[in-house]
Scaffold this active site. Sequence first.
Site, PDB file in Angstrom:
ATOM      1  N   ARG A  87       0.852  -1.192   0.000  1.00 28.90           N
ATOM      2  CA  ARG A  87       0.000   0.000   0.000  1.00 28.90           C
ATOM      3  C   ARG A  87       0.885   1.238   0.000  1.00 28.90           C
ATOM      4  NH1 ARG A  87      -2.387  -0.268   4.997  1.00 28.90           N
ATOM      5  NH2 ARG A  87      -2.783   1.959   4.741  1.00 28.90           N
ATOM      6  N   HIS A  91       9.345 -17.993   4.683  1.00 28.82           N
ATOM      7  CA  HIS A  91       9.061 -18.841   5.848  1.00 28.82           C
ATOM      8  C   HIS A  91       8.106 -19.920   5.359  1.00 28.82           C
ATOM      9  CE1 HIS A  91       8.294 -20.298   9.794  1.00 28.82           C
ATOM     10  NE2 HIS A  91       7.181 -19.646  10.015  1.00 28.82           N
TER      11      HIS A  91
END
Length: 334
Positions: free
Chosen positions: A49, A109
């Site tokens: 954003r 991850h």
Amino acid sequence: MAVEKLYDKDGSLDALRGKTVAVLGYGSQGHAHAQNLRDSGIKVIVANRADSPNGRLAIEHGFKPMEVADAIKQCDMFIMTLPDEVQPEVYEKSIKPNLRPGMIFGATHGFNIHFKTIVPPKDIDVIMVAPKGPGHTVRSEFERGGGVPCILSVYQDASGKAKQIGLSWAIGVGGGRSGVLVCSFKDECETDLFGEQAVLCGGLSALIKTGFEVLTEAGYPPEMAYFEVCHELKLIINLIERGGLNYMRFSISNTAEFGDYHTGPKIITEETRKVMKQVLADIQTGKFAKTFRDDYANGFKWFKEQRRKDHDHPVEVTGKQLRSMMPWLKPVEM
């Protein structure tokens, strides 16, 4: 069983040259991967954003933040660095509808892939490069010519070149300078969660708070308690980081080393070991992942309550006062 270790000499950036890499999220890991890859000569775009703090930082660093869907449409490879809890929703809404055969899904991850809260199609590569350090260290070590060791994992090899691409990625962020360890998504994810919960974060935080409480309840000044159970931890960790437990014990007094052997087993008992094994079992079976996801679906109600309760713990109040006396620490207030 020893893991395979790779370095710059074992690969190159060729597998990423000519490709557009989209980094999704410009937080701790995102900003480091984006800048390091760009500095390595790879074309990088960023999805974040624009009106958020991270988005403004990306603009400051010379990127033009865009929507996730737009980034997926433009890229050959995307690197997911968004928080674990929001990744499945973003994947379903903005990534999945725009995937094309031959694309590369990069994870930092293994959580969502390993626990199958994200299930990629079979016609794309799914790889992971997980630096063993926070993003600011990944960036600062790269800038000074070094690098943070990385974990490299291949979950899905649709192209037949997934490992080569992953090694290029690891080299591009600096990991090949210090070493790239090859393991599975399962091994990375489960050991990472266990380390965080049982030792590095959960175990350590509980030990600090309990040690502080025991000393202050016995009448000792909170300032002394803070120095002994919290502040000096960094001194010990620095020694362990450089040379392991042996170097730490070599560097401390005989009194401290004697107390290490004499008292440590009384703190971490066989009962503690049993609890740690149960923690690992809950991670392996997906029980922890489900608990985490369920609380997120409930607005992180339990999580936010724990954060609120610990925010003003006496060790935090005392620590804030003492850190203000040590400007060289560059203290921060949350």
